[in-house]
Each structure stands twice: as structure tokens, then as C-alpha cells.
Design a protein around this motif. Sequence first.
Motif, PDB file in Angstrom:
ATOM      1  N   SER A 117      11.210 -27.651  18.812  1.00  0.00           N
ATOM      2  CA  SER A 117      10.712 -27.140  20.093  1.00  0.00           C
ATOM      3  C   SER A 117       9.471 -26.272  19.851  1.00  0.00           C
ATOM      4  O   SER A 117       9.216 -25.819  18.735  1.00  0.00           O
ATOM      5  CB  SER A 117      11.786 -26.312  20.801  1.00  0.00           C
ATOM      6  OG  SER A 117      12.016 -25.083  20.129  1.00  0.00           O
ATOM      7  N   ALA A 118       8.695 -26.060  20.891  1.00  0.00           N
ATOM      8  CA  ALA A 118       7.516 -25.194  20.839  1.00  0.00           C
ATOM      9  C   ALA A 118       7.273 -24.643  22.226  1.00  0.00           C
ATOM     10  O   ALA A 118       7.729 -25.215  23.225  1.00  0.00           O
ATOM     11  CB  ALA A 118       6.284 -25.973  20.357  1.00  0.00           C
TER      12      ALA A 118
ATOM     13  N   LEU B 241       8.620 -26.756  40.147  1.00  0.00           N
ATOM     14  CA  LEU B 241       8.926 -27.733  39.106  1.00  0.00           C
ATOM     15  C   LEU B 241       8.884 -27.079  37.725  1.00  0.00           C
ATOM     16  O   LEU B 241       9.784 -27.279  36.898  1.00  0.00           O
ATOM     17  CB  LEU B 241       7.937 -28.898  39.170  1.00  0.00           C
ATOM     18  CG  LEU B 241       8.081 -29.961  38.078  1.00  0.00           C
ATOM     19  CD1 LEU B 241       9.447 -30.630  38.137  1.00  0.00           C
ATOM     20  CD2 LEU B 241       6.970 -30.994  38.188  1.00  0.00           C
ATOM     21  N   ILE B 242       7.850 -26.291  37.473  1.00  0.00           N
ATOM     22  CA  ILE B 242       7.747 -25.613  36.178  1.00  0.00           C
ATOM     23  C   ILE B 242       8.916 -24.650  35.991  1.00  0.00           C
ATOM     24  O   ILE B 242       9.531 -24.598  34.919  1.00  0.00           O
ATOM     25  CB  ILE B 242       6.403 -24.879  36.071  1.00  0.00           C
ATOM     26  CG1 ILE B 242       5.253 -25.889  36.052  1.00  0.00           C
ATOM     27  CG2 ILE B 242       6.360 -24.014  34.807  1.00  0.00           C
ATOM     28  CD1 ILE B 242       3.886 -25.270  36.209  1.00  0.00           C
ATOM     29  N   ASP B 243       9.239 -23.893  37.030  1.00  0.00           N
ATOM     30  CA  ASP B 243      10.351 -22.940  36.929  1.00  0.00           C
ATOM     31  C   ASP B 243      11.666 -23.640  36.620  1.00  0.00           C
ATOM     32  O   ASP B 243      12.540 -23.079  35.960  1.00  0.00           O
ATOM     33  CB  ASP B 243      10.488 -22.141  38.235  1.00  0.00           C
ATOM     34  CG  ASP B 243       9.410 -21.080  38.376  1.00  0.00           C
ATOM     35  OD1 ASP B 243       8.849 -20.678  37.336  1.00  0.00           O
ATOM     36  OD2 ASP B 243       9.140 -20.661  39.507  1.00  0.00           O
ATOM     37  N   SER B 244      11.825 -24.883  37.078  1.00  0.00           N
ATOM     38  CA  SER B 244      13.079 -25.605  36.850  1.00  0.00           C
ATOM     39  C   SER B 244      13.296 -25.930  35.372  1.00  0.00           C
ATOM     40  O   SER B 244      14.405 -26.279  34.969  1.00  0.00           O
ATOM     41  CB  SER B 244      13.112 -26.890  37.683  1.00  0.00           C
ATOM     42  OG  SER B 244      12.214 -27.866  37.171  1.00  0.00           O
ATOM     43  N   TYR B 245      12.242 -25.827  34.549  1.00  0.00           N
ATOM     44  CA  TYR B 245      12.367 -26.100  33.122  1.00  0.00           C
ATOM     45  C   TYR B 245      12.611 -24.831  32.306  1.00  0.00           C
ATOM     46  O   TYR B 245      12.869 -24.923  31.104  1.00  0.00           O
ATOM     47  CB  TYR B 245      11.107 -26.805  32.609  1.00  0.00           C
ATOM     48  CG  TYR B 245      11.089 -28.281  32.945  1.00  0.00           C
ATOM     49  CD1 TYR B 245      11.511 -29.228  32.023  1.00  0.00           C
ATOM     50  CD2 TYR B 245      10.664 -28.715  34.195  1.00  0.00           C
ATOM     51  CE1 TYR B 245      11.513 -30.577  32.338  1.00  0.00           C
ATOM     52  CE2 TYR B 245      10.659 -30.062  34.522  1.00  0.00           C
ATOM     53  CZ  TYR B 245      11.083 -30.988  33.591  1.00  0.00           C
ATOM     54  OH  TYR B 245      11.084 -32.317  33.908  1.00  0.00           O
ATOM     55  N   ARG B 246      12.535 -23.672  32.937  1.00  0.00           N
ATOM     56  CA  ARG B 246      12.747 -22.430  32.196  1.00  0.00           C
ATOM     57  C   ARG B 246      14.204 -22.334  31.736  1.00  0.00           C
ATOM     58  O   ARG B 246      15.123 -22.635  32.475  1.00  0.00           O
ATOM     59  CB  ARG B 246      12.408 -21.215  33.062  1.00  0.00           C
ATOM     60  CG  ARG B 246      10.939 -21.089  33.386  1.00  0.00           C
ATOM     61  CD  ARG B 246      10.637 -19.775  34.080  1.00  0.00           C
ATOM     62  NE  ARG B 246       9.245 -19.703  34.499  1.00  0.00           N
ATOM     63  CZ  ARG B 246       8.244 -19.358  33.702  1.00  0.00           C
ATOM     64  NH1 ARG B 246       8.489 -19.055  32.444  1.00  0.00           N
ATOM     65  NH2 ARG B 246       7.008 -19.316  34.154  1.00  0.00           N
ATOM     66  N   GLY B 247      14.388 -21.891  30.499  1.00  0.00           N
ATOM     67  CA  GLY B 247      15.730 -21.653  29.991  1.00  0.00           C
ATOM     68  C   GLY B 247      16.464 -22.888  29.528  1.00  0.00           C
ATOM     69  O   GLY B 247      17.609 -22.785  29.089  1.00  0.00           O
ATOM     70  N   ARG B 248      15.861 -24.056  29.608  1.00  0.00           N
ATOM     71  CA  ARG B 248      16.560 -25.281  29.202  1.00  0.00           C
ATOM     72  C   ARG B 248      16.591 -25.467  27.687  1.00  0.00           C
ATOM     73  O   ARG B 248      17.460 -26.166  27.171  1.00  0.00           O
ATOM     74  CB  ARG B 248      15.916 -26.493  29.877  1.00  0.00           C
ATOM     75  CG  ARG B 248      16.151 -26.528  31.388  1.00  0.00           C
ATOM     76  CD  ARG B 248      15.443 -27.674  32.077  1.00  0.00           C
ATOM     77  NE  ARG B 248      15.860 -28.986  31.576  1.00  0.00           N
ATOM     78  CZ  ARG B 248      15.485 -30.136  32.149  1.00  0.00           C
ATOM     79  NH1 ARG B 248      14.711 -30.120  33.216  1.00  0.00           N
ATOM     80  NH2 ARG B 248      15.887 -31.285  31.649  1.00  0.00           N
ATOM     81  N   VAL B 249      15.649 -24.839  27.000  1.00  0.00           N
ATOM     82  CA  VAL B 249      15.587 -24.970  25.536  1.00  0.00           C
ATOM     83  C   VAL B 249      15.668 -23.576  24.927  1.00  0.00           C
ATOM     84  O   VAL B 249      14.731 -22.787  25.064  1.00  0.00           O
ATOM     85  CB  VAL B 249      14.284 -25.659  25.092  1.00  0.00           C
ATOM     86  CG1 VAL B 249      14.244 -25.791  23.571  1.00  0.00           C
ATOM     87  CG2 VAL B 249      14.155 -27.025  25.759  1.00  0.00           C
ATOM     88  N   PRO B 250      16.761 -23.232  24.249  1.00  0.00           N
ATOM     89  CA  PRO B 250      16.884 -21.900  23.642  1.00  0.00           C
ATOM     90  C   PRO B 250      15.854 -21.687  22.541  1.00  0.00           C
ATOM     91  O   PRO B 250      15.335 -22.634  21.936  1.00  0.00           O
ATOM     92  CB  PRO B 250      18.309 -21.907  23.065  1.00  0.00           C
ATOM     93  CG  PRO B 250      19.014 -23.003  23.783  1.00  0.00           C
ATOM     94  CD  PRO B 250      17.977 -24.033  24.090  1.00  0.00           C
TER      95      PRO B 250
END
Length: 223
Positions: A208-209, A193-202
Amino acid sequence: MQRFFAKETLQRLFASFYAETVPETPETPARPKDDDTPPLSPRSLRGLAHPLRMRLLAMLREDGPATASGLAARLGESSGATSYHLRQLASYGFVEDDPDRGTGRERWWRAVHRGSRVESFEEFERHPDPEVRGALTTFLHHHAASHAEQLSTWLGTMDDWPDEWRSTWDISDFSVRLTPRLARELGEKVHALIDSYRGRVPEQTEDSARVRIHFHAFPRRTD
């Protein structure tokens, strides 16, 4: 937002030394390549299991390249100490010179890999060399202490953040009866689940933070 501060515990403020955050782009793969999070060996574990070395490596992975003097100033250490331990980290393959930043007067260091991973704790727990077993204990206790320090820092500084961020944090607990197989399955699903959020926000995205995520899961006796 509902929060739980009772016995029911699975913290959702997770972080892992094994895969520290690095600047990401939309092209970043969902899961890191194996060669970007290599497994620790008995030798590399012995080389890493020192509190200052772990802090230095975590900073380089989290914040990017730096000099020994810059890291010393941030950590309250002498530049001689940080220089020595950076060289030790380099000898074990954790850090290297940054050719794009180094000059004749300053040596810049960068992390070689995004993170490290432990494939089998049993390999270290049952290792015939007591130094390896001791290194594992040092590594794990410092890793746990760094999680507590990060959470304490947030609690002490959260008033400096905008309301939008202060409404998102969590320190929930849960207690669930599981078998070893289901406990492993739960951990794998959380990581996925955490990995699925990687790269979604440049990087540099407004508002963002970087979010630190700590995941602790372990059995407890009830007798």
C-alpha cells in the motif's frame, strides 16, 4: 489503462490542503469531524498565508510530528526560520508541542487538526481588509503551486515505483458543460467518493502507499 491527454479535462490526481492525509485505521470515520477540519477565519488565514508556513503545516499533517531542525533539513531552510514560523503557526492554533516526543534538547511539533477548510471564498474575496484579500491570493497561488510540484515530483520519480503502481496513475482531463448547481453537485460527489475510501487500508499494509488526489474544477470562457 486508458488515459486522456486532450482537451477533455478533469484531473483525477487530486490533493487538498484542506484535508491532508493522515495515518488511518479501519475505525477511521468516513468523513472527518468538523472540529478536525475547522474553517479558516480572516485572522487564521492571515497567519497561514505564507509559503513556508503552508509547507511546514502540510508536512506535519502528511508525515507526522517533527522538529524544526528536521523540517529545515528537508526543506533546505535554516532551523531559525522554521522555528520562527512554527511558533507563528502555534500562535494561530495550527500546530502545538508533541508532549510524547519533546525533550529538554529538542522541541517536537505536531499538527493540531487533520486539515482546514474554507466555507465561503466570498467572505475573503469581499473582505474590507486588503490584507485578508491579499492573504487569500497568496494562499490559493501557493496551494496551486504545491499541486504542480507534487505532480512534477511523481513524473520525475515514477520509474522508481513497481509496475503495479506505474499502471495506476492518471492525469486525465475532461470538459463538461454544467450549470453552477451541477458543478457544485459534481464537486460534492467527488469529495464523497474519495471519503468513502478513507480507512479501508490500514497503515503498514503490504504493497500500500498514500495516494495524493488533486481535484481542480473551474469554469472557462469560450469567447
